[in-house]
Design a protein around this motif. Structure first.
Motif, short mmCIF file in Angstrom:
data_model
loop_
_atom_site.label_atom_id
_atom_site.label_comp_id
_atom_site.label_asym_id
_atom_site.label_seq_id
_atom_site.Cartn_x
_atom_site.Cartn_y
_atom_site.Cartn_z
N THR A 221 0.83 -1.20 0.00
CA THR A 221 0.00 0.00 0.00
C THR A 221 0.86 1.25 0.00
N THR A 222 0.50 2.23 -0.82
CA THR A 222 1.16 3.53 -0.77
C THR A 222 0.41 4.42 0.21
N LEU A 223 1.15 5.18 1.00
CA LEU A 223 0.57 6.13 1.94
C LEU A 223 0.46 7.50 1.26
N PRO A 224 -0.34 8.41 1.81
CA PRO A 224 -0.45 9.74 1.22
C PRO A 224 0.93 10.40 1.08
N PRO A 225 1.15 11.14 0.01
CA PRO A 225 2.49 11.68 -0.26
C PRO A 225 2.91 12.75 0.74
N ILE A 226 4.21 12.87 0.91
CA ILE A 226 4.81 13.92 1.73
C ILE A 226 5.50 14.89 0.78
N GLU A 227 5.21 16.17 0.92
CA GLU A 227 5.93 17.18 0.14
C GLU A 227 6.81 18.00 1.07
N PHE A 228 8.04 18.22 0.66
CA PHE A 228 8.97 19.05 1.42
C PHE A 228 8.99 20.44 0.78
N CYS A 229 8.68 21.45 1.57
CA CYS A 229 8.58 22.82 1.08
C CYS A 229 9.74 23.64 1.65
N PHE A 230 10.14 24.64 0.89
CA PHE A 230 11.34 25.40 1.24
C PHE A 230 11.09 26.89 1.05
N ASP A 231 11.57 27.66 2.00
CA ASP A 231 11.55 29.12 1.91
C ASP A 231 13.00 29.58 1.88
N VAL A 232 13.61 29.47 0.72
CA VAL A 232 15.05 29.73 0.63
C VAL A 232 15.29 31.18 0.21
N PRO A 233 16.37 31.76 0.70
CA PRO A 233 16.72 33.13 0.27
C PRO A 233 17.26 33.12 -1.15
N ASP A 234 17.38 34.30 -1.72
CA ASP A 234 17.96 34.41 -3.06
C ASP A 234 19.35 33.77 -3.07
N GLY A 235 19.59 32.95 -4.09
CA GLY A 235 20.87 32.26 -4.19
C GLY A 235 20.87 30.91 -3.52
N GLY A 236 19.79 30.57 -2.79
CA GLY A 236 19.71 29.26 -2.14
C GLY A 236 19.03 28.24 -3.04
N TRP A 237 19.15 26.98 -2.65
CA TRP A 237 18.57 25.89 -3.42
C TRP A 237 17.50 25.19 -2.60
N PRO A 238 16.30 24.97 -3.17
CA PRO A 238 15.23 24.27 -2.43
C PRO A 238 15.45 22.77 -2.44
N ILE A 239 16.34 22.31 -1.57
CA ILE A 239 16.67 20.89 -1.48
C ILE A 239 16.65 20.47 -0.02
N LEU A 240 16.43 19.17 0.22
CA LEU A 240 16.40 18.64 1.58
C LEU A 240 17.82 18.30 1.99
N THR A 241 18.49 19.26 2.62
CA THR A 241 19.86 19.07 3.06
C THR A 241 19.90 18.27 4.37
N TYR A 242 21.13 17.90 4.74
CA TYR A 242 21.31 17.23 6.04
C TYR A 242 20.82 18.12 7.17
N ASP A 243 21.16 19.41 7.13
CA ASP A 243 20.73 20.32 8.20
C ASP A 243 19.22 20.46 8.23
N GLN A 247 19.11 19.14 11.83
CA GLN A 247 19.71 20.17 12.69
C GLN A 247 18.71 21.27 13.05
N PRO A 248 17.87 21.05 14.09
CA PRO A 248 16.97 22.12 14.53
C PRO A 248 17.76 23.38 14.86
N GLY A 249 17.20 24.52 14.47
CA GLY A 249 17.87 25.79 14.71
C GLY A 249 18.73 26.26 13.56
N SER A 250 19.12 25.33 12.66
CA SER A 250 19.91 25.74 11.50
C SER A 250 19.03 26.49 10.51
N ALA A 251 19.66 27.28 9.64
CA ALA A 251 18.91 28.06 8.66
C ALA A 251 18.07 27.15 7.75
N ASP A 252 18.67 26.05 7.28
CA ASP A 252 17.94 25.14 6.38
C ASP A 252 16.76 24.50 7.10
#
Length: 360
Positions: A221-243, A247-252
């Motif tokens: 069975t497939t479960l409902p999808p999870i979407e990862f959303c990003f509010d990145v500043p100019d020059g940033g990349w909307p990717i799921l980084t390690y942080d 890493q709670p508290g980190s910018a990412d």
């Protein structure tokens, strides 16, 4: 819509069922950048021990190190009916993830999760990419390079640089996305210095990042999808980084969030569910897994990774996906153990046990 099903199965006398919750021994110093991800398995193990005990099982935790002989002896001493296998491999020896699953199979112990073959294949990202491509599943164009072969680069910019044999977003940072050869060379050298292996290069896919969790009880069975959303500043990349993941508290971390039961067009949802089921079966996964995608602007999904051993901690995305389907993670753990016990009983009756085998 994704299929939704509550775990169910025949009643089993929980009090008579001895369960070992197996996890990995932390080997990294607490100050190490990757230590948080390594120690997350401890939270998953504590969660499992608590809820399985509450359900009436005879539960004991077991934290395994690199001495597989000692692990084998301890399992022989405890004689569990089922091992809840949360072992993710030692940080200084990732290959131990599949070795422990092989050990469990050879010992004749019923265990949860995927077998050693599927775990070994999934850990090798280039092998997974080749397997997906050969079987017609869409995945971004890629190359494997090191310092000696980087001159053969032939992809289109931007490119994301990943460790070729790690998971849990290890080695994924904002600087992982590169746009020229100078940045590429610097990032490949960084990955090699940190992880000692080749780097996987993928053409970066701008668009949405989505994951699909899968479970098998009476059916896959497939479960409902999870979407990862990003509010990145100019020059940033909307990717799921390690942080962003660990890493709670980190910018990412503060600029990213997960949406459970994400709203996707019906056709796209059907497509990623179908691709997830295909990938699960192709790698020979068992019981549960998570499949990660990038969705391009034109709606084309690209399969990034198949994780047959995702984090099962109470705050992890997998448990969030269960809750979004109306399934209690605690109840699902009980069903997972019962499923493994039934599988073990069938294997004993037939006198055989085997891992699912990925077609390579």
């Amino acid at each position: 819509m994704a299929q939704q099903a509550r775990p169910q199965g025949p009643t089993i006398d929980a009090a008579a069922l001895r369960v070992v919750v197996l996890s990995n021994e932390p080997v990294l110093h607490q100050s190490h950048h990757d230590a948080i991800a390594e120690r997350a398995v401890s939270a998953a193990a504590e969660f499992a021990v608590e809820h399985l005990t509450r359900a009436g099982f005879d539960v004991s935790p077991l934290c395994a190190g690199g001495n597989l002989t000692q692990l084998r002896a301890e399992l022989l001493r405890r004689q569990p009916a089922v091992v809840l296998n949360l072992f993710e491999g030692l940080a200084d020896s990732p290959g131990t993830e599949s070795l422990v699953a092989h050990l469990l199979r050879r010992s004749g112990t019923a265990f949860t999760g995927s077998g050693g073959r599927a775990l070994a294949v999934a850990r090798n990202k280039p092998r997974v990419k080749a397997l997906l491509a050969r079987n017609g599943l869409p995945t971004p164009r890629w190359q494997v390079v090191n310092g000696a072969t980087i001159g053969r680069f032939s992809l289109a910019w931007p490119v994301i640089v990943k460790p070729a044999h790690e998971d849990a977003s290890l080695g994924i940072e904002q600087s992982s996305v590169v746009v020229n050869r100078r940045q590429l060379g610097a990032r490949v050298r960084e990955v090699q210095a940190r992880y000692g292996r080749d780097a996987l290069l993928e053409e970066y896919v701008p668009g949405r990042e989505v994951s699909v969790a899968l479970i098998r009880s009476l059916r896959l069975t497939t479960l409902p999808p999870i979407e990862f959303c990003f509010d990145v500043p100019d020059g940033g990349w909307p990717i799921l980084t390690y942080d962003a993941k660990w890493q709670p508290g980190s910018a990412d971390y503060e600029r990213s969030w997960a949406v459970y039961g994400a709203a996707l067009p019906a056709g796209l949802l059907q497509q990623i569910n179908c691709l997830s089921l295909q990938a699960f079966r192709l790698l020979g996964c068992r019981d549960y897994a998570r499949v990660d995608f990038r969705i391009a602007g034109n709606g084309q999904p690209y399969l990034l990774e198949v994780n047959p051993n995702p984090d099962l901690g109470p705050t992890a995305c997998f448990c969030g996906a269960l809750r979004s389907a109306g399934i209690s993670p605690a109840d699902w753990l009980v069903d997972l153990v019962r499923t493994a016990q039934r599988r073990g009983q069938k294997g004993t009756a037939r006198g055989v046990r085997h891992d699912p085998v990925a077609r390579t």
